[in-house]
Motif scaffolding. Structure first.
Motif, PDB file in Angstrom:
ATOM      1  N   GLU A 284       0.807  -1.222   0.000  1.00  0.00           N
ATOM      2  CA  GLU A 284       0.000   0.000   0.000  1.00  0.00           C
ATOM      3  C   GLU A 284       0.839   1.271   0.000  1.00  0.00           C
ATOM      4  OE1 GLU A 284      -3.044   0.085   2.952  1.00  0.00           O
ATOM      5  OE2 GLU A 284      -4.270  -1.419   1.907  1.00  0.00           O
ATOM      6  N   GLN A 285       2.139   1.173   0.225  1.00  0.00           N
ATOM      7  CA  GLN A 285       2.989   2.345   0.002  1.00  0.00           C
ATOM      8  C   GLN A 285       3.046   2.672  -1.481  1.00  0.00           C
ATOM      9  OE1 GLN A 285       6.789   1.376   1.919  1.00  0.00           O
ATOM     10  NE2 GLN A 285       6.349   2.968   3.439  1.00  0.00           N
ATOM     11  N   ILE A 286       3.044   1.630  -2.309  1.00  0.00           N
ATOM     12  CA  ILE A 286       3.059   1.820  -3.758  1.00  0.00           C
ATOM     13  C   ILE A 286       1.642   2.043  -4.270  1.00  0.00           C
ATOM     14  CG2 ILE A 286       3.613   0.722  -5.959  1.00  0.00           C
ATOM     15  CD1 ILE A 286       5.855  -0.785  -4.411  1.00  0.00           C
ATOM     16  N   ASN A 287       0.729   1.148  -3.892  1.00  0.00           N
ATOM     17  CA  ASN A 287      -0.676   1.287  -4.277  1.00  0.00           C
ATOM     18  C   ASN A 287      -1.419   2.029  -3.171  1.00  0.00           C
ATOM     19  OD1 ASN A 287      -0.676  -0.176  -6.809  1.00  0.00           O
ATOM     20  ND2 ASN A 287      -0.311  -2.014  -5.587  1.00  0.00           N
ATOM     21  N   LEU A 288      -1.171   3.315  -3.087  1.00  0.00           N
ATOM     22  CA  LEU A 288      -1.770   4.131  -2.041  1.00  0.00           C
ATOM     23  C   LEU A 288      -3.298   4.076  -2.162  1.00  0.00           C
ATOM     24  CD1 LEU A 288      -0.819   6.039   0.248  1.00  0.00           C
ATOM     25  CD2 LEU A 288      -1.150   7.934  -1.353  1.00  0.00           C
ATOM     26  N   PRO A 289      -3.991   3.708  -1.089  1.00  0.00           N
ATOM     27  CA  PRO A 289      -5.455   3.585  -1.157  1.00  0.00           C
ATOM     28  C   PRO A 289      -6.126   4.873  -1.651  1.00  0.00           C
ATOM     29  CG  PRO A 289      -4.629   2.620   0.876  1.00  0.00           C
ATOM     30  CD  PRO A 289      -3.469   3.302   0.228  1.00  0.00           C
ATOM     31  N   ASP A 290      -7.164   4.699  -2.473  1.00  0.00           N
ATOM     32  CA  ASP A 290      -7.968   5.792  -3.034  1.00  0.00           C
ATOM     33  C   ASP A 290      -7.260   6.574  -4.136  1.00  0.00           C
ATOM     34  OD1 ASP A 290     -10.088   5.204  -1.261  1.00  0.00           O
ATOM     35  OD2 ASP A 290      -9.159   6.439   0.298  1.00  0.00           O
ATOM     36  N   TYR A 291      -6.080   6.109  -4.561  1.00  0.00           N
ATOM     37  CA  TYR A 291      -5.369   6.750  -5.670  1.00  0.00           C
ATOM     38  C   TYR A 291      -4.939   5.677  -6.665  1.00  0.00           C
ATOM     39  CZ  TYR A 291      -5.302  10.765  -2.575  1.00  0.00           C
ATOM     40  OH  TYR A 291      -5.681  11.785  -1.747  1.00  0.00           O
ATOM     41  N   SER A 292      -4.515   6.115  -7.840  1.00  0.00           N
ATOM     42  CA  SER A 292      -4.107   5.178  -8.885  1.00  0.00           C
ATOM     43  C   SER A 292      -2.595   5.079  -8.984  1.00  0.00           C
ATOM     44  CB  SER A 292      -4.669   5.607 -10.252  1.00  0.00           C
ATOM     45  OG  SER A 292      -6.019   5.241 -10.390  1.00  0.00           O
ATOM     46  N   SER A 293      -2.127   3.862  -9.262  1.00  0.00           N
ATOM     47  CA  SER A 293      -0.732   3.613  -9.608  1.00  0.00           C
ATOM     48  C   SER A 293      -0.748   2.745 -10.861  1.00  0.00           C
ATOM     49  CB  SER A 293      -0.003   2.890  -8.470  1.00  0.00           C
ATOM     50  OG  SER A 293       0.016   3.681  -7.302  1.00  0.00           O
ATOM     51  N   THR A 294      -0.059   3.172 -11.909  1.00  0.00           N
ATOM     52  CA  THR A 294      -0.211   2.496 -13.197  1.00  0.00           C
ATOM     53  C   THR A 294       1.019   2.711 -14.071  1.00  0.00           C
ATOM     54  OG1 THR A 294      -1.688   2.288 -15.123  1.00  0.00           O
ATOM     55  CG2 THR A 294      -1.395   4.493 -14.213  1.00  0.00           C
ATOM     56  N   GLN A 295       1.030   2.072 -15.230  1.00  0.00           N
ATOM     57  CA  GLN A 295       2.024   2.242 -16.291  1.00  0.00           C
ATOM     58  C   GLN A 295       3.471   2.057 -15.793  1.00  0.00           C
ATOM     59  OE1 GLN A 295       1.105   6.079 -17.989  1.00  0.00           O
ATOM     60  NE2 GLN A 295      -0.909   5.436 -18.670  1.00  0.00           N
ATOM     61  N   PRO A 296       3.810   0.876 -15.317  1.00  0.00           N
ATOM     62  CA  PRO A 296       5.169   0.650 -14.823  1.00  0.00           C
ATOM     63  C   PRO A 296       6.213   0.629 -15.939  1.00  0.00           C
ATOM     64  CG  PRO A 296       3.964  -1.421 -14.914  1.00  0.00           C
ATOM     65  CD  PRO A 296       2.970  -0.334 -15.228  1.00  0.00           C
ATOM     66  N   ALA A 297       7.401   1.045 -15.603  1.00  0.00           N
ATOM     67  CA  ALA A 297       8.571   0.941 -16.489  1.00  0.00           C
ATOM     68  C   ALA A 297       9.762   0.585 -15.610  1.00  0.00           C
ATOM     69  CB  ALA A 297       8.826   2.251 -17.230  1.00  0.00           C
ATOM     70  N   ILE A 298      10.666  -0.216 -16.135  1.00  0.00           N
ATOM     71  CA  ILE A 298      11.776  -0.729 -15.329  1.00  0.00           C
ATOM     72  C   ILE A 298      13.081  -0.049 -15.706  1.00  0.00           C
ATOM     73  CG2 ILE A 298      12.992  -2.786 -14.538  1.00  0.00           C
ATOM     74  CD1 ILE A 298       9.979  -2.721 -13.911  1.00  0.00           C
ATOM     75  N   GLY A 299      13.767   0.493 -14.672  1.00  0.00           N
ATOM     76  CA  GLY A 299      15.090   1.065 -14.843  1.00  0.00           C
ATOM     77  C   GLY A 299      16.083   0.353 -13.935  1.00  0.00           C
ATOM     78  N   THR A 300      17.284   0.880 -13.831  1.00  0.00           N
ATOM     79  CA  THR A 300      18.333   0.260 -13.019  1.00  0.00           C
ATOM     80  C   THR A 300      18.961   1.289 -12.102  1.00  0.00           C
ATOM     81  OG1 THR A 300      18.823  -1.263 -14.836  1.00  0.00           O
ATOM     82  CG2 THR A 300      20.439  -1.105 -13.072  1.00  0.00           C
ATOM     83  N   GLU A 301      19.078   0.940 -10.829  1.00  0.00           N
ATOM     84  CA  GLU A 301      19.750   1.791  -9.850  1.00  0.00           C
ATOM     85  C   GLU A 301      21.259   1.687 -10.068  1.00  0.00           C
ATOM     86  OE1 GLU A 301      21.785   2.488  -6.068  1.00  0.00           O
ATOM     87  OE2 GLU A 301      21.491   0.540  -7.002  1.00  0.00           O
ATOM     88  N   SER A 302      21.952   2.818 -10.090  1.00  0.00           N
ATOM     89  CA  SER A 302      23.337   2.849 -10.570  1.00  0.00           C
ATOM     90  C   SER A 302      24.343   2.191  -9.622  1.00  0.00           C
ATOM     91  CB  SER A 302      23.756   4.311 -10.820  1.00  0.00           C
ATOM     92  OG  SER A 302      23.621   5.079  -9.634  1.00  0.00           O
ATOM     93  N   LYS A 303      24.144   2.248  -8.302  1.00  0.00           N
ATOM     94  CA  LYS A 303      25.156   1.755  -7.373  1.00  0.00           C
ATOM     95  C   LYS A 303      25.153   0.235  -7.243  1.00  0.00           C
ATOM     96  CE  LYS A 303      25.374   5.972  -4.584  1.00  0.00           C
ATOM     97  NZ  LYS A 303      25.209   6.558  -3.229  1.00  0.00           N
ATOM     98  N   LYS A 304      23.990  -0.352  -7.036  1.00  0.00           N
ATOM     99  CA  LYS A 304      23.911  -1.792  -6.793  1.00  0.00           C
ATOM    100  C   LYS A 304      23.249  -2.551  -7.944  1.00  0.00           C
ATOM    101  CE  LYS A 304      23.671  -1.306  -1.751  1.00  0.00           C
ATOM    102  NZ  LYS A 304      22.890  -1.642  -0.523  1.00  0.00           N
ATOM    103  N   GLY A 305      22.833  -1.831  -8.966  1.00  0.00           N
ATOM    104  CA  GLY A 305      22.188  -2.488 -10.091  1.00  0.00           C
ATOM    105  C   GLY A 305      20.799  -3.007  -9.777  1.00  0.00           C
ATOM    106  N   LEU A 306      20.156  -2.437  -8.758  1.00  0.00           N
ATOM    107  CA  LEU A 306      18.809  -2.881  -8.386  1.00  0.00           C
ATOM    108  C   LEU A 306      17.771  -2.354  -9.373  1.00  0.00           C
ATOM    109  CD1 LEU A 306      18.972  -2.199  -4.523  1.00  0.00           C
ATOM    110  CD2 LEU A 306      19.466  -4.340  -5.732  1.00  0.00           C
ATOM    111  N   ASP A 307      16.668  -3.084  -9.480  1.00  0.00           N
ATOM    112  CA  ASP A 307      15.582  -2.632 -10.339  1.00  0.00           C
ATOM    113  C   ASP A 307      14.906  -1.403  -9.744  1.00  0.00           C
ATOM    114  OD1 ASP A 307      15.990  -4.538 -12.215  1.00  0.00           O
ATOM    115  OD2 ASP A 307      14.143  -5.669 -11.837  1.00  0.00           O
ATOM    116  N   VAL A 308      14.631  -0.437 -10.608  1.00  0.00           N
ATOM    117  CA  VAL A 308      13.835   0.727 -10.236  1.00  0.00           C
ATOM    118  C   VAL A 308      12.521   0.643 -11.006  1.00  0.00           C
ATOM    119  CG1 VAL A 308      13.696   3.238 -10.177  1.00  0.00           C
ATOM    120  CG2 VAL A 308      15.916   2.097  -9.901  1.00  0.00           C
ATOM    121  N   ILE A 309      11.413   0.638 -10.292  1.00  0.00           N
ATOM    122  CA  ILE A 309      10.102   0.573 -10.941  1.00  0.00           C
ATOM    123  C   ILE A 309       9.524   1.977 -10.974  1.00  0.00           C
ATOM    124  CG2 ILE A 309       7.761  -0.362 -10.869  1.00  0.00           C
ATOM    125  CD1 ILE A 309      10.543  -2.164  -9.047  1.00  0.00           C
TER     126      ILE A 309
END
Length: 360
Positions: A284-309
């Protein structure tokens, strides 16, 4: 492409959107206006256009209805009709609807009429400075700069050819968000129905789902619904994005609430062999209640190579309406960090949509 699903209810009366103008002429103005508003509320753009056109033919002085018609033309991508309608609204009621001039400029911009658009934007800036809507004047100035940039780009055209994939890949409905899995396989969102159907408000409505496509002999062909549990026939499903390791499919599910407001949420499905497992809704931090979360795209975090959504949301704390936000996924801990706004460099006072990430 156009929507062909029709949803209309008015005092137990269902009228087909394909009705000709002469059949609508027999309805009184109040009935036409109520039908138009109800169809608009249900998201049936094309039916609403037909009813508003018939209504404004009878009640041409109803500027509010004509402005609604302009918005519907825009939603149906009939930018020429929208531009003409916005122009008439501004000429008839400039003091009440000054933003119609700005809308006219946006439509001219969509049509590639950049000089005309700049005239409309600059005129709007002069008009709006007399009110308290200066932020919109600032936005119009940005649009003027956008027109200048477009003219510069057009003066040095790139050697690019855009082709429609045609039938049977594309359908009568909107086909959207293609996602390449490899050189010959793709998933995308669609509502693949060939027949026009009419639905009472109480009956189930068709939902967009993920479909698959394969490239055969140089041509893309539809190969049916995406198999597995990702699709949900009760809600709209689409806007896919694959993690950098190919092991997770992020996507959106959208449904309407009791007020017919669309709410979207981000989901993820993990891969097992060649199949996707039962998807999970993100926290629910990402899908905040009563609001929309949509259209994901995937990037890369530069230090550890983690996925950024990266994703689009209308939650509070942004720069405007829909903003681009992001969260970082740690695969080892299987956790997502609290989302952050992408900031003023990316987001504006208007709506941002469809983020796309490419490593430089």
């Amino acid at each position: 492409m156009r929507y062909t699903y029709i949803y209309i209810v008015f005092q137990f009366l269902v009228i087909q959107a394909s009705a000709q103008a002469d059949s609508l002429a027999g309805l009184n103005a109040n009935t036409l206006k109520n039908l138009a508003k109800n169809a608009e509320r249900l998201g049936d753009v094309y039916s609403s256009i037909g009813y508003f056109e018939a209504y404004t033919a009878k009640r041409g002085k109803d500027v509010e209805a004509r402005y609604s018609l302009g918005k519907l033309y825009e939603a149906s991508r009939n930018y020429d009709a929208a531009a003409q309608t916005y122009e008439r609204v501004f000429l008839d009621a400039a003091e009440k609807y000054p933003e119609a001039l700005y809308d006219q400029g946006r439509m001219q911009m969509m049509l590639g009429q950049y000089e005309a658009a700049k005239i409309s934007f600059n005129q709007f800036i002069s008009v709006i400075k007399k009110t308290d809507k200066r932020s919109l004047a600032k936005t119009a100035a940005i649009d003027v700069a956008g027109c200048d940039s477009a003219e510069i780009l057009l003066s040095k055209p790139l050697n690019i050819e855009v082709k429609n994939l045609g039938s049977p890949f594309n359908s009568k409905h909107i086909d959207f968000s293609p996602l390449l899995l490899d050189d010959t396989h793709m998933i995308y969102g669609s509502l693949r129905e060939e027949e026009i159907k009419y639905y009472d408000e109480g009956l189930p409505r068709p939902q967009r789902q993920f479909y698959t496509a394969e490239k055969k002999d140089g041509q893309w062909v539809n190969t049916g619904l995406l198999e597995g549990p990702v699709n949900d026939p009760k809600v709209h499903t689409g806007n896919g994005a694959i993690s950098t390791d190919g092991e997770r499919l992020y996507f959106t599910r959208c449904e309407s609430d009791w007020k017919n407001n669309v709410r979207c949420a981000l989901w993820v499905a993990k891969k097992a062999g060649n199949s996707w497992l039962e998807p999970e809704k993100l926290n629910e931090q990402i899908n905040l209640p009563d609001y929309s979360s949509t259209q994901p795209a995937i990037g890369t975090e530069s230090k550890k190579g983690l996925d950024v959504i990266y994703f689009v949301s209308n939650r509070p704390g942004g720069q405007g309406g829909n903003d681009i936000w992001f969260t970082v996924y740690d695969a080892k801990k299987n956790t997502y960090k609290e989302p952050l706004n992408a900031g003023k460099t990316i987001n504006s006072e208007r709506n941002e949509t469809t983020p796309f990430y490419v490593d430089s």
